[in-house]
Scaffold this active site. Structure first.
Site, PDB file in Angstrom:
ATOM      1  N   ILE A  65       0.842  -1.189   0.000  1.00 18.40           N
ATOM      2  CA  ILE A  65       0.000   0.000   0.000  1.00 18.40           C
ATOM      3  C   ILE A  65       0.881   1.244   0.000  1.00 18.40           C
ATOM      4  O   ILE A  65       1.837   1.347   0.772  1.00 18.40           O
ATOM      5  CB  ILE A  65      -0.932   0.016   1.223  1.00 18.40           C
ATOM      6  CG1 ILE A  65      -1.829  -1.226   1.221  1.00 18.40           C
ATOM      7  CG2 ILE A  65      -1.796   1.272   1.235  1.00 18.40           C
ATOM      8  CD1 ILE A  65      -2.673  -1.378   2.481  1.00 18.40           C
ATOM      9  N   GLY A 121       1.326  -4.972   1.813  1.00 22.49           N
ATOM     10  CA  GLY A 121       0.101  -5.323   1.114  1.00 22.49           C
ATOM     11  C   GLY A 121       0.311  -6.324  -0.001  1.00 22.49           C
ATOM     12  O   GLY A 121      -0.612  -7.060  -0.361  1.00 22.49           O
ATOM     13  N   ASP A 124      -0.251  -9.577   1.561  1.00 18.62           N
ATOM     14  CA  ASP A 124      -1.699  -9.775   1.710  1.00 18.62           C
ATOM     15  C   ASP A 124      -2.301 -10.314   0.414  1.00 18.62           C
ATOM     16  O   ASP A 124      -3.113 -11.239   0.428  1.00 18.62           O
ATOM     17  CB  ASP A 124      -2.383  -8.438   2.054  1.00 18.62           C
ATOM     18  CG  ASP A 124      -2.070  -7.949   3.452  1.00 18.62           C
ATOM     19  OD1 ASP A 124      -2.359  -8.679   4.411  1.00 18.62           O
ATOM     20  OD2 ASP A 124      -1.544  -6.836   3.583  1.00 18.62           O
ATOM     21  N   GLU A 144       4.244  -4.366   8.102  1.00 20.11           N
ATOM     22  CA  GLU A 144       3.361  -3.554   8.938  1.00 20.11           C
ATOM     23  C   GLU A 144       3.924  -3.344  10.343  1.00 20.11           C
ATOM     24  O   GLU A 144       3.749  -2.279  10.938  1.00 20.11           O
ATOM     25  CB  GLU A 144       1.970  -4.198   9.014  1.00 20.11           C
ATOM     26  CG  GLU A 144       1.137  -4.058   7.748  1.00 20.11           C
ATOM     27  CD  GLU A 144       1.429  -5.146   6.726  1.00 20.11           C
ATOM     28  OE1 GLU A 144       0.654  -5.258   5.755  1.00 20.11           O
ATOM     29  OE2 GLU A 144       2.425  -5.876   6.883  1.00 20.11           O
ATOM     30  N   ASP A 152      -3.561  -5.929   8.810  1.00 21.39           N
ATOM     31  CA  ASP A 152      -5.008  -5.986   9.046  1.00 21.39           C
ATOM     32  C   ASP A 152      -5.860  -6.318   7.835  1.00 21.39           C
ATOM     33  O   ASP A 152      -7.088  -6.251   7.916  1.00 21.39           O
ATOM     34  CB  ASP A 152      -5.486  -4.652   9.636  1.00 21.39           C
ATOM     35  CG  ASP A 152      -5.183  -3.452   8.741  1.00 21.39           C
ATOM     36  OD1 ASP A 152      -4.545  -3.643   7.697  1.00 21.39           O
ATOM     37  OD2 ASP A 152      -5.584  -2.329   9.106  1.00 21.39           O
TER      38      ASP A 152
END
Length: 269
Positions: A65, A121, A124, A144, A152
């Protein structure tokens, strides 16, 4: 197919979807994040697509991100009511989670072909893929923890179903880099390759094999694998019986049998 932040090509029922912000190491700002959900929803609905290969343009796969997007959470500070502020922030996080889940909701297998950076991300995203392959010079990190965040949007929920939970804990607590070789060793990826060219040749070969199978069966197999991840064996068997009672007697089944008897490749609708 034209998108702003993704490059998508479709050939022989294989969709190659590429992150297309190479100048930003394929980090995703909010418009790109929202477009990713659109891309995979489109791939789900496209009957010409039977399998998806996820790649990155430029030097890196995906740097996660965009930090400016993460800083956007400060804009909620103007909300005076703490309850409404937290409710809005929760919606913000759920929106990010839903984008990752779009890769699973897309009932076409997604093969991630990873080179160089896959962090934050990016991890993820690949945990929501069906298969992962990488180059030797790739590296992975749950970043993170170094940003003062609890990961998250899916890594902590999906990664324990892919690799040993103890290894997940180590990576989540430390944020350390995992090399391409280690990723293959711990089962994060299916295989590791010396060069990106070798990786893409292999991955496209796997994609071609998948694309040659019954599209109905491939979609059903993905459905069953994801259902089993989240349910007991008994529940999964019951769902399997219900699924096949509805889907078993298909044109694909007849074509598969006919092709076997005639010693030819099956041609599916």
């Amino acid at each position: 197919m034209d998108y702003n932040f993704f490059k998508v090509t479709i050939e022989n029922h294989i969709a190659q979807v590429s992150f297309n912000r190479p100048e930003k190491a394929n980090s995703l700002h909010m418009p790109a994040w929202e477009e990713m959900r659109t891309v995979f929803n489109d791939m789900h609905d496209n009957t010409d697509v039977r399998v998806i290969v996820l790649t990155g343009e430029g030097k890196h796969f995906c740097a996660g991100i965009d930090l400016e997007t993460l800083m956007d959470i400060q804009k909620y500070n103007h909300i005076n009511c703490e309850g409404r502020k937290r409710e809005t922030l929760r919606k913000f996080i759920l929106n990010f989670q839903d984008t990752i889940t779009a890769l699973e909701d897309c009932r076409k297998p997604v093969l991630a072909a990873i080179h160089k950076a896959c962090v934050g991300g990016g991890v993820d995203i690949i945990t929501a893929c069906d298969m992962r392959y990488s180059t030797a010079d790739s590296y992975f990190a749950i970043k993170e923890i170094d940003l003062g965040l609890v990961a998250d949007i899916g890594t902590l929920q999906r990664l324990p179903n892919i690799i040993h939970p103890g290894i997940v804990s180590e990576l989540a607590y430390t944020g350390r880099k995992v090399s391409g070789a280690e990723a293959a060793k711990i089962g994060l990826t299916n295989n590791v390759f010396d060069t990106q060219k070798e990786m893409m040749e292999y991955v496209m070969g796997i994609a071609k094999m998948i694309a040659s199978k019954s599209p109905l069966c491939i979609r059903g197999t993905k459905e069953m694998l994801l259902y089993k991840r989240d349910h007991s064996v008994r529940e999964s068997l019951d769902y399997m019986a219900t699924w096949n009672s509805a889907m078993l007697m298909s044109n694909d089944l007849m074509e598969a049998f006919q092709a076997q008897m005639e010693k030819r490749e099956a041609q599916y609708e």
